[in-house]
Each structure stands twice: as C-alpha cells, then as structure tokens.
Design an enzyme around this catalytic site. Structure first.
Site, PDB file in Angstrom:
ATOM      1  N   LYS B 121       0.832  -1.218   0.000  1.00 19.02           N
ATOM      2  CA  LYS B 121       0.000   0.000   0.000  1.00 19.02           C
ATOM      3  C   LYS B 121       0.861   1.260   0.000  1.00 19.02           C
ATOM      4  O   LYS B 121       0.505   2.271  -0.589  1.00 19.02           O
ATOM      5  CB  LYS B 121      -0.869   0.017   1.262  1.00 19.02           C
ATOM      6  CG  LYS B 121      -1.907  -1.063   1.339  1.00 19.02           C
ATOM      7  CD  LYS B 121      -2.772  -0.839   2.573  1.00 19.02           C
ATOM      8  CE  LYS B 121      -3.705  -1.996   2.824  1.00 19.02           C
ATOM      9  NZ  LYS B 121      -3.220  -2.957   3.791  1.00 19.02           N
ATOM     10  N   GLU B 215      -4.163   6.831   8.904  1.00 12.32           N
ATOM     11  CA  GLU B 215      -4.787   7.529   7.770  1.00 12.32           C
ATOM     12  C   GLU B 215      -6.009   8.322   8.200  1.00 12.32           C
ATOM     13  O   GLU B 215      -6.650   7.997   9.212  1.00 12.32           O
ATOM     14  CB  GLU B 215      -5.241   6.520   6.704  1.00 12.32           C
ATOM     15  CG  GLU B 215      -4.104   5.946   5.915  1.00 12.32           C
ATOM     16  CD  GLU B 215      -4.556   4.985   4.833  1.00 12.32           C
ATOM     17  OE1 GLU B 215      -5.757   4.672   4.771  1.00 12.32           O
ATOM     18  OE2 GLU B 215      -3.700   4.554   4.059  1.00 12.32           O
ATOM     19  N   ARG B 317      -4.023  -8.844  -8.298  1.00  7.43           N
ATOM     20  CA  ARG B 317      -4.544 -10.221  -8.362  1.00  7.43           C
ATOM     21  C   ARG B 317      -5.950 -10.184  -8.931  1.00  7.43           C
ATOM     22  O   ARG B 317      -6.509  -9.109  -9.137  1.00  7.43           O
ATOM     23  CB  ARG B 317      -4.594 -10.806  -6.956  1.00  7.43           C
ATOM     24  CG  ARG B 317      -5.422  -9.964  -6.002  1.00  7.43           C
ATOM     25  CD  ARG B 317      -5.620 -10.634  -4.668  1.00  7.43           C
ATOM     26  NE  ARG B 317      -6.085  -9.738  -3.638  1.00  7.43           N
ATOM     27  CZ  ARG B 317      -7.333  -9.373  -3.422  1.00  7.43           C
ATOM     28  NH1 ARG B 317      -8.280  -9.830  -4.212  1.00  7.43           N
ATOM     29  NH2 ARG B 317      -7.670  -8.565  -2.448  1.00  7.43           N
TER      30      ARG B 317
END
Lengths: 219, 472
Positions: B121, B215, B317
């Site tokens: 990330k 965050e 993916r």
C-alpha cells in the site's frame, strides 16, 4: 466444594493399558526415505532440559531439495513401519510409522490431574492466546504464577482473523496446567487451562506423590 | 510452448479454485489442485476429481506453505501456478520463486516486480503521488515507532480541524492487513495509545509484522474499483469498467458489488459521476502503463460525497468480484466474458487480441456475497453444518459456490465462512435490483451448529441493502 477421587482406582485403570499408539504421519508432501528402523525397535523421544535433543530418526521427507527429518516425538517401541512407501511421494497426513508409547510418571500425573483440576474449556473451536500481560507472566515465571478469578480477562479468542476477549469463569485459583499450544486450533470443549482451587492443593499433592511412588515406567 | 500444453496448479480453495478449474477446462488446459484436511468436503476437491480424475488433487498441510505447493507442482508436472486470491496471490517472493527456480513455472498473475511495487500500500501511495494521482492523506510507509505514529495522528486531527470537519476521525490500520481486517477508528488523540497497541499486537499475531498505517477517515464515502486487464507485453492494457463496493459489513468487508460503479442515467448524484468514472479509469490506466502492468489487477478508490477520488490501493490479483464486471462486459459485442480465463490466457503469454475500442458495457450486474454470519452481531462468523442449500436456476443469474448442493456440509473453522457468490444481471439498475431481490427470496439455506442453534446468514441483510444500491 472438596473433590474426592480414588487415585488408586484411576491408577489401576491406566495400568490396564499403560500406553498409547502414536501414529507418525507425513506433516507435508514429499518423498519418503525411512531410516534404519524396524518393527520392535526401541526409539527415544525429545529429551534434554530444554527439549533440545531430538528423538530417534524415523524417516526423512524430501521436497524442494530440502530434507525434513522426522523424529520420534515420544519414546516407545516401533509397532508398524509403512515400508511400502519407501521412495514414494506422499501427501500430507499419510501414516508412516506407529509407535507404542508407554506412559511416563509425568504423563500419568497430568492424566489424573485432569480429573482433579477445574478445567476451563474452549467455548468454540478457535486459536487461543493469553492476553499480553498474562502471557508475559507465564513466560517469565510459569503458569503457576498466575492467579485467576471469575470475570478476569484471560484469553484472546482468534477465529477467522477476528479476535475477541474471553473472561475466565470458575473457581478462584492458580493455573496449574496449560493445555493449548501457540497458534494451534483448540476444539470446542477441549480444556484450555487446569485451575487448582486453593482447597484442592492437598489432593493434588497426594496425586503427585502416589503416582511417583506407585507408577513404574516401562522402557 | 503452446498454451494448450500447459498444466495449471490451482493453489487455492473454495469457489475461486472452482472457477479457476472451470476456466482451465474452458481453455483446454490440464490442471491439478490442492486441498487440506479441513477441506476434504469442499466442492473444489469434488470438481477436480470429477473432471481430472483421482490424481487431480493432492492433500497438503496448508495452503500457506510454498514448499508444499511447489513440490506438488513438480510431482504433478504442472507448468503454471494460479494463486487465486488471498494466500500467495500478492506475495512477490512466492511469485519470484515460482518464476526463477531451477524448474521454473509461470505465475498466473502480474510479474513479481510489479507485485512488489504495487502490492504494498505504501509503495502504491508513493508511486501515485509521483504521478499526481490523489491518495488518502496519512502515513506513506508502515510505522513501527509509537511516538512517530502518534505524531502523524496528531497532524491528521489538526488537518481535519483546519478543513472544518467537526467530528474528526483517524484510522489505525495494520499495514499487512487487508479485506477490512485490523482497522480501528480513533476520535481523539487520547485514545491513540490503547488502539495503536491493540492493532500492533493484532498485526503481530495475525501477520507477523507490527507495521501500522495512520490515515484520515473519509466519511460517507463510496468505494469504487477499476478492473484492469493486461497482457505480458506491458502495452496491451485495457479496462473492464468500474465497480461499486460500498455496501460492506461493519468490519468494512465487501458484501455487495455492482458494475458499473455509478449509474447517472438512473440515479442523481451531487457531482458529475460520468466524469468521475472517466477520471478514475484514466488515473488507473496511467498508473498501469507507468509500471508496465502485465496481468489482471484492481485499482481501489474512495470517493468523497463531493465527488473527490482518492486512490486507496492496488490489488495485484484477481478479485472476488471479477464476475460482476464480466457480467456487463462485451468483447466485440459478445457476452460470456470470463476474466479468470482471460487472466490465465494472458498469463501464459498469449497476446490480448483486442483493444479498448472492442470492449463495451451493457446493463447492470450485482454480486451478493452469501456468508454464514450474524449481521445483527457485528457480522460474527457462524460455524456449523449446512443441511440444505438450494438456489434457483435462472438465465440472468449465476451462482459460484464450493458448498455441495446434494449433501450436508460442515463449515471448517480454519477459513472464512463464505458460502457462495450470486451474480444477477439486469438491462438497467431497476431490473437488476428487482431480479436480485427475487433471487435472494428464492434461496433456501438451512443448517445448525453443534448446540442446535439455527444457521445465521447475511441473506436478509443483502436483500435489505439492495434498495440502497448505487445511491450516494
């Protein structure tokens, strides 16, 4: 309430079949090569003050160019060797060797103590961890340094990556035995810890003494 | 080597293993699958044996053991490994090992360098910022130091106060987590220490990595995705539209996915939804081209109520919800798109064979994740025996499940209690919603746990949430 048990009768029961059959299975896939063991051979289990000495080599499993030795995890007598698998690629869980393991004094004590201690059991199949503060205490001073009482936050229950606390319910006492292993699932109803209530200390000591006197370990 | 001569090892379980096996069969490829002791009753094992014979499945100790997977691949003569989702799907070390070992295999997924740069990330955030793509404010690397983490949290509270946000919230997330696991909110800095330590300990137990991200929490957001598909050349890159995954559990796990991401033809939005979808598709394609993306992947976005997008992460993916994009996609006007089959075909080295101008979209698709869980109790997983599972057979719907329909099935506690994915299609949103509700109403699902308590599932929750689909 004081628990009364007939230690002598329990011992006689165990003496009737003083062993357990341990099936050594392939822990993972791989090609099997048996060590020079035959049916009837005596094998040793893990020994050493820190469990640092492995038991007798039974076989090796080879995969990805790595050999994984399979050692006897308990002493006993080899009952079966699945020689037909020699040199074959096996799947995880394939039985390779059966060992007849004769119970030691400590195992007999642990066995009987399960009938004396208060067993706090897993309410559901999951992984169990002591909460961090108790985990530290257990690692530093052993489980018997921990006193539990009803309502104490004792475990973290981890299932499907979700976690929740589990409060202890039962009599106040010290944790005498721990029955679960780190990162391993515990089945619903299986004991997590055995708690020794203060009024049972004498009985527990009696069990330990009687077994140490009366039990004769077999090779 | 001709694509048809490949043999694919399916390194996963459940419904995704089934869909990979089916995709292999549709492409004329051989396959082999693995299963664990806990999965002996899983439909993926039964399907593998019925289509591939008794040697088409190997019992392994764990789906997480790379040595197991590769030893089976060698013994079975596999030439490629499909990781599905979860397990090894985003593990660049595994992908590298597969491709660079003595007996090399093809990893059906992006090449390991791409997984390494986008699978994390933090790296994704840095790369996005370097391309002027908006990202969620907060830490741009995993934080291992409590004081540093606290300082970042303080900065975010101060930033929100400056923005006039009255109820500031900061998220504390396990860096190695995913799927909504290991995330907690804090509402003031006094809560920080307790929550930070709890998440750090959780991350250590579950992922063996104590890294934590701090965050800003975006309120009332919509969660959108862009489905990217690329061939191995790194130049043949297309998108298969957007999805909306806003309907989630309390633990922020997706429960309903809709394609396309917004439907301005039928729903009013406070912003230009068509332009927003074009923007996030454009940003995602730009980033994919920048890294030379070479298989399927999903760019995940948060959209604020004012229509401001923030890139959250890239999933390198196949996603669970790939089928809902396929349901509305047409290639050269033809339906029946199978993104998993495309992933395998392109992963084995075939060229794309079409471009963006050949891809069109038709109607609305809804995917429901049918799970044994208790929505009234924070979506707690339910574990027990499924006695009966019946689903209607309809031309506009498909069901993907590993639960046997003809015999009872015990849900293993080792894995999530996902039961099935149901995908319905409608020519517009109204029709798709109506068909979705009708489909859920016709499902029969019953069972009990060890104490006799009746099966709990989220079907009612899914049905109730259908009325809110794509509203913002």
């Amino acid at each position: 309430m004081l628990l009364v048990i007939d230690v002598k009768a329990l011992l006689e029961n165990i003496k009737a079949a003083p062993y357990e059959e341990i099936v050594v299975a392939a822990p993972h896939t791989g090609t099997v090569t048996f060590a020079g063991i035959e049916t009837g051979a005596h094998v040793t289990g893990i020994t050493g003050a820190f469990g640092e000495k492995p038991g007798t080599l039974l076989a090796k499993l080879t995969r990805e160019n790595n050999d994984k030795p399979l050692f006897a995890n308990a002493k006993g007598v080899v009952g079966v060797v699945h020689r037909e698998l020699e040199g074959r690629f096996v799947e995880a869980g394939t039985p390779l060797v059966v060992i007849r393991h004769y119970l030691s004094k400590d195992e007999v004590i642990a066995n009987i103590l399960q009938k004396v201690l208060y067993l706090f059991c897993a309410p559901e199949r999951a992984k169990y961890y002591f909460i961090p503060s108790i985990d530290k205490k257990v690692k530093a001073s052993g489980p018997r340094s921990v006193t539990v009482k009803p309502g104490l936050e004792l475990f973290i229950v981890s299932r499907m990556k979700r976690e929740k606390p589990l409060l202890y319910e039962g009599p106040e006492g010290i944790i005498y035995a721990v029955y679960f292993q780190h990162d391993q699932n515990v089945d619903q109803g299986a004991p997590l810890v055995g708690v020794c209530p203060a009024d049972q200390t004498d009985l527990i000591q009696d069990v330990v003494n009687r077994v140490r006197t009366d039990w004769e370990e077999k090779e | 080597m001709s694509t048809k001569k490949h043999k694919v090892l399916v390194a996963n379980r459940g419904e995704i293993a089934i869909r990979i096996i089916q995709a292999c069969v549709s492409l004329g490829l051989d396959f082999v699958c693995v299963y664990t002791r806990a999965d002996e009753a899983s439909g993926h094992l039964a399907l593998a044996r019925s289509l591939g014979g008794p040697n088409a499945a190997y019992r392994v100790s764990s789906y997480h053991d790379a040595n197991e997977i590769l030893a089976v691949a060698d013994h079975a003569g596999a030439t490629a490994v499909h990781p599905g989702y979860g397990f090894f799907a985003e593990d660049f070390r595994f992908a590298r090992r597969v491709a660079e070992r003595e007996r090399s295999l093809i990893f059906i997924g992006p090449s390991w360098r791409i997984i390494r740069s986008l699978g994390d990330k933090i790296n994704t955030k840095r790369l996005a910022r370097s391309l002027s793509i908006p990202t969620v404010p907060g830490s741009d690397r995993p934080v291992y130091d409590e004081l540093e983490a606290e300082e970042i949290a303080e900065t975010l509270f101060a930033f929100q106060a400056e923005q006039g946000i009255s109820n500031s919230v900061v998220l504390v997330k396990a860096s190695a987590g995913g799927g909504g696991m290991g995330i907690e909110e804090i509402y003031d800095i006094e809560q920080f220490k307790t929550v930070y330590r709890r998440i750090r300990n959780y991350a250590k137990r579950q992922f063996h990595d104590e890294g934590v991200l701090i965050e800003q929490r975006i309120f009332d957001f919509n969660h959108l995705e862009v489905q990217i598909v690329a061939d191995r050349t790194g130049t043949g890159i297309v998108h298969f539209g957007t999805r909306n995954c806003t309907i989630q559990s309390t633990g922020r796990q997706k429960r309903v996915e809709i394609a396309p991401g917004f439907r301005p033809q039928e729903v009013d939005y406070a912003f230009d939804a068509e332009k927003l979808m074009e923007d996030i598709v454009g940003y995602s394609l730009a980033m994919a081209r920048e890294v030379g993306y070479d298989n399927v992947g999903t760019w995940e976005w948060i959209v604020s109520p004012t229509g401001q997008p923030f890139l959250m992460e890239v999933n390198t993916r196949i996603q669970v919800e790939n089928g809902v994009s396929a349901a509305i996609s047409r290639v050269r006007g033809q339906g029946g798109v199978n993104i998993i089959a495309e992933q395998i075909r392109l992963g084995l080295g075939e060229p794309m064979g079409y471009d963006q101008s050949n891809i069109t979209f038709d109607g609305v698709g809804i995917e429901y994740r049918i799970i044994a869980e208790d929505p009234a109790n924070r979506f707690t997983p339910w574990v027990g025996r499924i006695d009966q599972f019946l689903a209607p057979t309809l031309p506009y719907a498909s069901l993907h499940t590993h639960i046997p329909m003809d015999e009872p099935y015990e849900i293993p506690t080792e894995y999530d209690p996902n039961l099935a994915l149901a995908i319905v299609w409608g020519k517009d949103l109204a029709e798709a919603k109506k068909r979705g509700v009708d489909y859920l109403d016709e499902l029969t699902l019953s069972g009990a746990d060890g104490t006799g308590t009746e099966l709990k599932s989220n079907v009612r929750f899914l049905r109730d949430k259908t009325s809110t689909i794509l509203q913002f």
